[in-house]
Enzyme design. Structure first.
Site, PDB file in Angstrom:
ATOM      1  N   SER A  80      28.487  41.049  31.083  1.00  0.00           N
ATOM      2  CA  SER A  80      27.421  40.338  31.804  1.00  0.00           C
ATOM      3  C   SER A  80      27.510  40.694  33.274  1.00  0.00           C
ATOM      4  O   SER A  80      28.610  40.963  33.793  1.00  0.00           O
ATOM      5  CB  SER A  80      27.612  38.832  31.637  1.00  0.00           C
ATOM      6  OG  SER A  80      26.776  38.122  32.532  1.00  0.00           O
ATOM      7  N   TYR A 117      32.817  31.235  32.718  1.00  0.00           N
ATOM      8  CA  TYR A 117      31.962  32.197  32.008  1.00  0.00           C
ATOM      9  C   TYR A 117      32.035  33.566  32.696  1.00  0.00           C
ATOM     10  O   TYR A 117      32.306  34.592  32.060  1.00  0.00           O
ATOM     11  CB  TYR A 117      30.514  31.698  31.945  1.00  0.00           C
ATOM     12  CG  TYR A 117      29.596  32.752  31.354  1.00  0.00           C
ATOM     13  CD1 TYR A 117      29.752  33.143  30.023  1.00  0.00           C
ATOM     14  CD2 TYR A 117      28.631  33.394  32.120  1.00  0.00           C
ATOM     15  CE1 TYR A 117      28.960  34.142  29.473  1.00  0.00           C
ATOM     16  CE2 TYR A 117      27.834  34.387  31.577  1.00  0.00           C
ATOM     17  CZ  TYR A 117      28.000  34.754  30.256  1.00  0.00           C
ATOM     18  OH  TYR A 117      27.223  35.756  29.720  1.00  0.00           O
ATOM     19  N   LYS A 158      33.690  37.358  31.484  1.00  0.00           N
ATOM     20  CA  LYS A 158      32.956  38.629  31.463  1.00  0.00           C
ATOM     21  C   LYS A 158      33.617  39.671  32.379  1.00  0.00           C
ATOM     22  O   LYS A 158      33.475  40.870  32.160  1.00  0.00           O
ATOM     23  CB  LYS A 158      31.484  38.391  31.816  1.00  0.00           C
ATOM     24  CG  LYS A 158      30.746  37.554  30.760  1.00  0.00           C
ATOM     25  CD  LYS A 158      30.777  38.229  29.390  1.00  0.00           C
ATOM     26  CE  LYS A 158      29.967  37.494  28.347  1.00  0.00           C
ATOM     27  NZ  LYS A 158      29.887  38.220  27.063  1.00  0.00           N
ATOM     28  N   GLY A 193      28.194  38.394  16.412  1.00  0.00           N
ATOM     29  CA  GLY A 193      27.066  37.675  17.020  1.00  0.00           C
ATOM     30  C   GLY A 193      25.743  38.194  16.499  1.00  0.00           C
ATOM     31  O   GLY A 193      24.722  38.178  17.198  1.00  0.00           O
ATOM     32  N   ARG A 243      26.597  31.648  11.076  1.00  0.00           N
ATOM     33  CA  ARG A 243      25.538  31.084  10.217  1.00  0.00           C
ATOM     34  C   ARG A 243      25.127  32.044   9.099  1.00  0.00           C
ATOM     35  O   ARG A 243      24.377  32.986   9.313  1.00  0.00           O
ATOM     36  CB  ARG A 243      24.330  30.723  11.096  1.00  0.00           C
ATOM     37  CG  ARG A 243      24.633  29.556  12.020  1.00  0.00           C
ATOM     38  CD  ARG A 243      23.552  29.339  13.020  1.00  0.00           C
ATOM     39  NE  ARG A 243      23.407  30.444  13.959  1.00  0.00           N
ATOM     40  CZ  ARG A 243      22.543  30.471  14.963  1.00  0.00           C
ATOM     41  NH1 ARG A 243      21.724  29.462  15.157  1.00  0.00           N
ATOM     42  NH2 ARG A 243      22.482  31.512  15.770  1.00  0.00           N
ATOM     43  N   VAL A 291      18.759  37.391  30.145  1.00  0.00           N
ATOM     44  CA  VAL A 291      18.138  37.848  28.894  1.00  0.00           C
ATOM     45  C   VAL A 291      17.430  36.661  28.242  1.00  0.00           C
ATOM     46  O   VAL A 291      18.068  35.648  27.941  1.00  0.00           O
ATOM     47  CB  VAL A 291      19.195  38.421  27.919  1.00  0.00           C
ATOM     48  CG1 VAL A 291      18.527  38.866  26.623  1.00  0.00           C
ATOM     49  CG2 VAL A 291      19.948  39.585  28.558  1.00  0.00           C
ATOM     50  N   GLU A 293      19.284  32.593  22.229  1.00  0.00           N
ATOM     51  CA  GLU A 293      19.737  31.197  22.266  1.00  0.00           C
ATOM     52  C   GLU A 293      20.702  30.953  23.421  1.00  0.00           C
ATOM     53  O   GLU A 293      21.278  29.874  23.529  1.00  0.00           O
ATOM     54  CB  GLU A 293      20.426  30.865  20.929  1.00  0.00           C
ATOM     55  CG  GLU A 293      19.492  30.948  19.746  1.00  0.00           C
ATOM     56  CD  GLU A 293      20.215  30.792  18.410  1.00  0.00           C
ATOM     57  OE1 GLU A 293      21.458  30.661  18.404  1.00  0.00           O
ATOM     58  OE2 GLU A 293      19.532  30.811  17.387  1.00  0.00           O
ATOM     59  N   PHE A 294      20.872  31.961  24.290  1.00  0.00           N
ATOM     60  CA  PHE A 294      21.901  31.879  25.331  1.00  0.00           C
ATOM     61  C   PHE A 294      21.788  30.586  26.160  1.00  0.00           C
ATOM     62  O   PHE A 294      22.769  29.855  26.317  1.00  0.00           O
ATOM     63  CB  PHE A 294      21.794  33.114  26.242  1.00  0.00           C
ATOM     64  CG  PHE A 294      22.781  33.125  27.375  1.00  0.00           C
ATOM     65  CD1 PHE A 294      24.087  33.546  27.179  1.00  0.00           C
ATOM     66  CD2 PHE A 294      22.411  32.694  28.644  1.00  0.00           C
ATOM     67  CE1 PHE A 294      25.005  33.548  28.228  1.00  0.00           C
ATOM     68  CE2 PHE A 294      23.315  32.688  29.698  1.00  0.00           C
ATOM     69  CZ  PHE A 294      24.613  33.121  29.484  1.00  0.00           C
ATOM     70  N   GLY A 316      19.645  36.847  18.988  1.00  0.00           N
ATOM     71  CA  GLY A 316      19.689  37.454  20.320  1.00  0.00           C
ATOM     72  C   GLY A 316      20.054  38.932  20.330  1.00  0.00           C
ATOM     73  O   GLY A 316      19.570  39.721  19.515  1.00  0.00           O
TER      74      GLY A 316
END
Ligand code: 8X3
Length: 253
Positions: free
Chosen positions: A137, A150, A154, A10, A36, A183, A187-188, A14
């Site tokens: 998280s 989600y 976590k 990642g 990317r 945070v 891009e979260f 971020g």
């Protein structure tokens, strides 16, 4: 710090990017993993340390395995793994969600994280040197409406971290879960709301969220502890957030 080579998943944006930038100042060689390539190369060009880019979807087991098994010699002895790649998709109640969103979160946040850990652990144990930092998280501990899968992914990260620690007892390896709350500057929320900028902006409206650098500072602190010290978990949130989300529904009696 004794560590020489770190993998950061990642790393294109971020928290992952902030951690990569911070580790680069510690003279650690970096393996930057994300989908990317352009973003990774942009980051690579700014780092003051040697780095190696793996542009790959981490849920693609064959590709990630081939990439990590065929590293240039100076990157081969990995001793830090920062499992940062992860995402939230949607904030709908469970009964209204897309199955595909759940599957994607489970694949990235749980399966890919476990797979990369499984790939790198034997080498770390053999060399008896390593530190795995998982980015969890607060959603893994405190439920909230719409957090459904989600938050569950976590919670998996939290328990997986502690269970790894149990298995690694007797080695010099260290394992940590860093669990941040809100945070910003990442891009979260854009990802969670699938590009709906307005919804994403509203999440942080009127408050000062953590920044990726705040989380990176914790990761660095964890890594810099004396060799006999293992930080099991760090839970952090902005001053303007609190874990007080117990819900009530009135008018049903
Ligand atoms: C991010 C924290 O509260 O937005 O993992 O789910 S929260």
């Amino acid at each position: 710090m004794n560590y020489k080579v770190a993998v950061v998943t990642g790393a294109s944006s971020g928290i992952g990017k902030a951690i990569a930038e911070s580790l680069a100042k510690q003279n650690i060689r970096l393996i930057l993993v994300a989908r990317r390539q352009d973003k990774l190369e942009q980051l690579q060009s700014k780092l003051q340390t040697p780095s190696h880019v793996i542009a790959c979807d981490i849920t693609d087991k064959n590709k990630i395995k081939a990439a990590l098994n065929n590293l240039p010699a100076e990157f081969a002895n990995i001793d830090v793994l920062i499992n940062c790649a992860g995402l939230a998709l949607g904030l709908e109640d469970a009964q209204e969600t897309d199955w595909q969103d759940w599957e994607t979160m489970l694949n990235v946040n749980c399966l890919a994280l476990s797979y990369i850990t499984h790939l790198l652990l034997p080498g770390m144990v053999e060399r008896n040197q390593g530190h795995i930092i998982n980015i969890g998280s607060t959603a893994g501990t405190y439920p909230y409406k719409g957090g459904n899968v989600y938050g569950a992914t976590k919670a998996f990260v939290e328990q997986f971290t502690l269970n790894l620690k149990a298995d690694l007892l007797g080695t010099a390896l260290r394992v940590t879960n860093i669990a941040p709350g809100m945070v910003g500057e990442s891009e979260f929320s854009q990802v969670r709301f699938k590009g709906d900028e307005e919804k994403a902006r509203k999440v942080y409206e009127g408050l000062k969220p953590l920044t990726p650098s705040d989380v990176a500072a914790s990761a660095l602190w964890v890594l810099m502890q004396p060799e006999h010290v293992n930080i099991n978990r760090i839970e952090m949130m902005p001053v303007s957030q609190a874990p007080s989300n117990l819900a009530t529904r009135r008018g049903t009696d």
